[in-house]
Design an enzyme around this catalytic site. Sequence first.
Site, short mmCIF file in Angstrom:
data_model
loop_
_atom_site.label_atom_id
_atom_site.label_comp_id
_atom_site.label_asym_id
_atom_site.label_seq_id
_atom_site.Cartn_x
_atom_site.Cartn_y
_atom_site.Cartn_z
N GLU A 1 0.78 -1.04 0.18
CA GLU A 1 -0.39 0.85 -0.30
C GLU A 1 0.94 1.43 -0.29
O GLU A 1 1.67 1.84 0.81
CB GLU A 1 -0.81 0.09 1.27
CG GLU A 1 -1.97 -1.37 1.45
CD GLU A 1 -3.10 -0.98 1.29
OE1 GLU A 1 -3.23 -0.36 0.06
OE2 GLU A 1 -3.62 -1.25 2.56
N CYS B 1 -1.92 8.96 2.95
CA CYS B 1 -1.66 7.88 2.22
C CYS B 1 -3.21 9.27 0.40
O CYS B 1 -3.12 9.02 -0.34
CB CYS B 1 -1.54 7.24 1.84
SG CYS B 1 -3.09 6.31 2.73
P1 NAD Z 1 9.10 4.77 4.41
O1 NAD Z 1 8.89 3.79 2.92
O2 NAD Z 1 9.80 5.68 4.19
O3 NAD Z 1 8.97 3.42 5.44
C1 NAD Z 1 7.49 2.78 5.56
C2 NAD Z 1 8.47 1.48 6.25
O4 NAD Z 1 9.86 0.61 5.81
C3 NAD Z 1 9.02 2.08 8.25
O5 NAD Z 1 8.76 1.19 8.93
C4 NAD Z 1 10.76 1.86 7.79
O6 NAD Z 1 10.92 1.42 8.33
C5 NAD Z 1 10.88 0.58 6.79
N1 NAD Z 1 11.72 0.54 5.72
C6 NAD Z 1 12.24 1.68 5.29
N2 NAD Z 1 13.46 0.59 4.21
C7 NAD Z 1 12.85 -0.61 4.34
C8 NAD Z 1 13.56 -1.99 3.35
N3 NAD Z 1 14.85 -2.00 2.98
N4 NAD Z 1 12.40 -2.94 3.69
C9 NAD Z 1 11.51 -3.24 3.99
N5 NAD Z 1 11.63 -2.35 5.40
C10 NAD Z 1 12.40 -0.66 4.89
O7 NAD Z 1 7.85 5.59 4.17
P2 NAD Z 1 7.18 6.43 5.61
O8 NAD Z 1 7.83 7.96 5.28
O9 NAD Z 1 7.24 6.27 6.60
O10 NAD Z 1 5.48 6.84 5.06
C11 NAD Z 1 5.32 7.23 4.38
C12 NAD Z 1 4.55 7.46 2.93
O11 NAD Z 1 3.39 6.01 3.28
C13 NAD Z 1 3.94 7.76 1.83
O12 NAD Z 1 4.26 7.15 0.75
C14 NAD Z 1 2.28 8.05 2.02
O13 NAD Z 1 1.75 7.02 1.04
C15 NAD Z 1 2.61 6.14 2.06
N6 NAD Z 1 0.89 5.17 3.07
C16 NAD Z 1 0.30 5.18 1.57
C17 NAD Z 1 -0.39 4.17 3.04
C18 NAD Z 1 -1.77 3.26 1.56
O14 NAD Z 1 -2.38 2.94 2.34
N7 NAD Z 1 -1.12 3.24 0.42
C19 NAD Z 1 -0.92 4.75 4.06
C20 NAD Z 1 0.01 5.24 4.72
C21 NAD Z 1 1.11 5.63 4.03
#
Ligand code: NAD
Length: 499
Positions: free
Chosen positions: A217, A251
Amino acid sequence: MTDTTAAEEVSAVVARARAAQPAWAALTVAERVRRMKPVKDRVLDRAEAIAKVVCEEVGKPAVEALLGEALPSADVVQYWTRAIEELLEPEDLELDALAYPGKDATLEREARGVVAVIMPWNFPVALPLRTIVPALLAGNAVVFKPSEVTPKSGAFVAELFAGIVPDGVLGLVQGGGDVGGALCGADVDLVVFTGSVATGRKVAHACAEKLVPSSLELGGKDAAIVLADANLERAANGVVWGAMMNAGQNCASIERVYVEKEIAEEFTEKVRDVVKSLRAGVDFGPLATTAQRAIVARHVAEAKEAGATIVTGGAGEADDAAAEPSRDYAPTVVRVKDDETPLMRDETFGPVLPIAVVDGVDEAIRRANASRYGLTASLWTKDRKRALVLARKLRAGVVTINNHGFTGALPEAPWSGHGETGWGITGSTLALDTLTRPRFVLADRSRGARELWWYPYTPALTAVATAMATLRSSTRGLFARIGALFRLVGAMLARARGG
Ligand code: NAD
């Protein structure tokens, strides 16, 4: 537990989850429901504490933490503990009695095993719970990794299940990308990921390498389309909420508005007035990180350079020049000329509402759909019938009419998107297709020495099979079917005689 988990320790947490999962899955669904029901009361009893932790970590207003994190999470527990028994009930399937006599077919749903749940910081309680609750109820063990920005909220989520699910069934690992990467690489059966497109790609690669399924997501660039016949008061209030809630770090935030030219001025004025009435610290907070603020400021600055005008808000020059990096950014409305700048193309994730004027609804839909994302979209009009037709033209997983974005909190509603928004579905009964795998069981009551299609292969076998297929599916009419029936009887007699 809020300390960072060493990457080597991650596989030990996963191993504990794997060891604990079979006994948890062996309980009846009713028993898992009985044990997990109290989680709802814990959420409600601790609602204020949850809100406090979330406010501390990401700075959202207390009301939003309560209404957007704690209270909907209680609804999630209520929904799944009520629905899951029926949803996991084995389903008897009807097979063609002539072709497959004496066979009982059942479709069951089996837990996947160990589910990795990797989450972002923007809704650090509600987002993980909407997956953890159904995943556990379905008999999975879960290893949860909150964002490194929200370790306390993550620990709070895990604590809701303490003493309720057996040790190991819900594991918690803390840390950043290295820990998330280690979790994807560990012995898990599914990764449910919510976060950015860039990280989602890495997760997808890691999962593809191991042929482990993933649910992604990702981001959004959601559009609201305001038609000339809209209730402008409601549209202005709703669009501003949809854009500014959680300081736009959602999001499903409205990140583009396409408004029909007849009402563009009036709508923009109303939006400006609503935005100006928002109170810092009460209606909106700072951005969660300075990095996030930098993206927002850059998008607005680049749009200005390309000819956009600020209607209200924007960063003061003093803010941008301040020695100490600030997380504050005033709720901002921008009139844009086209969709060419990052403000109209990339995820801004901030309190900025760009408004573009369109000649008509066709242009609005074309521009709304011309995005590499496709999470939610909204239509604002008094003509409900027309809106329902237009809704089907929008490339978005969720379309709302005269409302926006709130359905992420509805456990009944699926949450999913197109394109770079990813391929996850959370919420609704459809989420179970991700969290479980199907097991098809066929029990044969036949006492015959052999099935029709077993050896020996003979001309009579082919004749029987062809006649049966004609009877089952021919569209050639009654006479063809009667002919097939005669051929079938003849061929079956021949087959019985060993032909
Ligand atoms: P992010 O991608 O930076 O981090 C998300 C998670 O992934 C964190 O827990 C992070 O530590 C982890 N992560 C980082 N590198 C990784 C790797 N290589 N492997 C596995 N995990 C890893 O996102 P963010 O800044 O925390 O959140 C914001 C983003 O989330 C925005 O783009 C937003 O649109 C999206 N979002 C989407 C939804 C949806 O339902 N579509 C809902 C909420 C947020």
